[in-house]
Design a protein around this motif. Structure first.
Motif, PDB file in Angstrom:
ATOM      1  N   ALA A  82       0.849  -1.184   0.000  1.00  0.00           N
ATOM      2  CA  ALA A  82       0.000   0.000   0.000  1.00  0.00           C
ATOM      3  C   ALA A  82       0.889   1.240   0.000  1.00  0.00           C
ATOM      4  O   ALA A  82       2.028   1.197   0.460  1.00  0.00           O
ATOM      5  CB  ALA A  82      -0.907   0.003   1.221  1.00  0.00           C
ATOM      6  N   PHE A  91      -1.602   6.173   3.198  1.00  0.00           N
ATOM      7  CA  PHE A  91      -2.487   7.167   2.603  1.00  0.00           C
ATOM      8  C   PHE A  91      -3.847   6.485   2.483  1.00  0.00           C
ATOM      9  O   PHE A  91      -4.089   5.731   1.568  1.00  0.00           O
ATOM     10  CB  PHE A  91      -2.001   7.605   1.221  1.00  0.00           C
ATOM     11  N   GLY A  92      -4.732   6.721   3.413  1.00  0.00           N
ATOM     12  CA  GLY A  92      -6.013   6.011   3.456  1.00  0.00           C
ATOM     13  C   GLY A  92      -5.897   4.827   4.392  1.00  0.00           C
ATOM     14  O   GLY A  92      -5.109   4.836   5.334  1.00  0.00           O
ATOM     15  N   SER A  93      -6.670   3.790   4.140  1.00  0.00           N
ATOM     16  CA  SER A  93      -6.590   2.591   4.965  1.00  0.00           C
ATOM     17  C   SER A  93      -6.806   1.359   4.089  1.00  0.00           C
ATOM     18  O   SER A  93      -7.244   1.457   2.948  1.00  0.00           O
ATOM     19  CB  SER A  93      -7.624   2.640   6.093  1.00  0.00           C
ATOM     20  N   THR A  95      -8.717  -1.832   2.903  1.00  0.00           N
ATOM     21  CA  THR A  95     -10.119  -2.241   2.872  1.00  0.00           C
ATOM     22  C   THR A  95     -10.223  -3.767   2.939  1.00  0.00           C
ATOM     23  O   THR A  95      -9.264  -4.467   2.585  1.00  0.00           O
ATOM     24  CB  THR A  95     -10.805  -1.760   1.583  1.00  0.00           C
ATOM     25  N   GLU A  98      -9.322  -5.445  -0.333  1.00  0.00           N
ATOM     26  CA  GLU A  98      -7.884  -5.571  -0.578  1.00  0.00           C
ATOM     27  C   GLU A  98      -7.301  -6.754   0.186  1.00  0.00           C
ATOM     28  O   GLU A  98      -6.415  -7.451  -0.317  1.00  0.00           O
ATOM     29  CB  GLU A  98      -7.162  -4.284  -0.189  1.00  0.00           C
ATOM     30  N   HIS A 121      -9.236  -0.066  11.974  1.00  0.00           N
ATOM     31  CA  HIS A 121      -8.835   0.327  10.627  1.00  0.00           C
ATOM     32  C   HIS A 121      -7.330   0.153  10.504  1.00  0.00           C
ATOM     33  O   HIS A 121      -6.576   0.596  11.363  1.00  0.00           O
ATOM     34  CB  HIS A 121      -9.204   1.785  10.347  1.00  0.00           C
ATOM     35  N   LYS A 123      -4.172   1.355   9.203  1.00  0.00           N
ATOM     36  CA  LYS A 123      -3.676   2.608   8.649  1.00  0.00           C
ATOM     37  C   LYS A 123      -2.167   2.743   8.767  1.00  0.00           C
ATOM     38  O   LYS A 123      -1.628   3.834   8.621  1.00  0.00           O
ATOM     39  CB  LYS A 123      -4.339   3.788   9.355  1.00  0.00           C
TER      40      LYS A 123
END
Length: 150
Positions: A82, A91-93, A95, A98, A121, A123
């Protein structure tokens, strides 16, 4: 209010189930979120289609769930790349979709993303525990390693 569930709702039922709920819960939460459709004679005919789709992706029995659990826990390395910053923060998390792709790429079984139970989450880079509720009596656990994408 009588509704037909289109997705699994914990404590209420599975897709294709016809359930009776309070008007406000159905009208303000289940219907707008797409978890259910209102019951009617025409919609009742859709129940068989919803149930067939559920059976296609559902785990058949306890023995099948234990087989999938053995496959998941036998995976040595589930890695997901990622995009991340310098401090190791993503950048984001990550899912659930994924994670399912990473399991499939590692040689594991095909999973339903809705059965994944992520520990919060994801991250950051590093190792994270992922649980999969395969059956009411069977839960599998595996480690997911998130690495920085090049």
């Amino acid at each position: 209010m009588k509704i037909i569930l289109t997705q699994e709702v914990s404590g209420l039922g599975a897709p294709g189930d016809v359930v009776e709920v309070k008007d406000g819960y159905g009208r303000n939460y289940l219907l707008p979120q797409g978890f259910a459709i209102t019951w009617s004679k025409g919609a009742e005919k859709q129940v068989s289609v919803i149930r067939r789709a559920r059976e296609a992706r559902e785990i058949r029995d306890l023995g099948h769930a234990n087989e999938i659990k053995a496959q998941l826990e036998g995976l040595t390395k589930v890695t997901l790349s990622a995009r991340a910053g310098d401090g190791g923060r993503l950048f984001g998390s990550v899912t659930p979709a994924e994670v399912v792709e990473a399991v499939r790429a590692a040689g594991g079984p095909a999973l339903d993303r809705r059965r994944l139970e992520l520990s919060g989450h994801i991250k950051s880079l590093g190792a994270h525990a992922v649980r999969v509720k395969l059956h009411p009596e069977v839960t599998a656990r595996f480690d997911l390693t998130v690495v920085k994408a090049k």
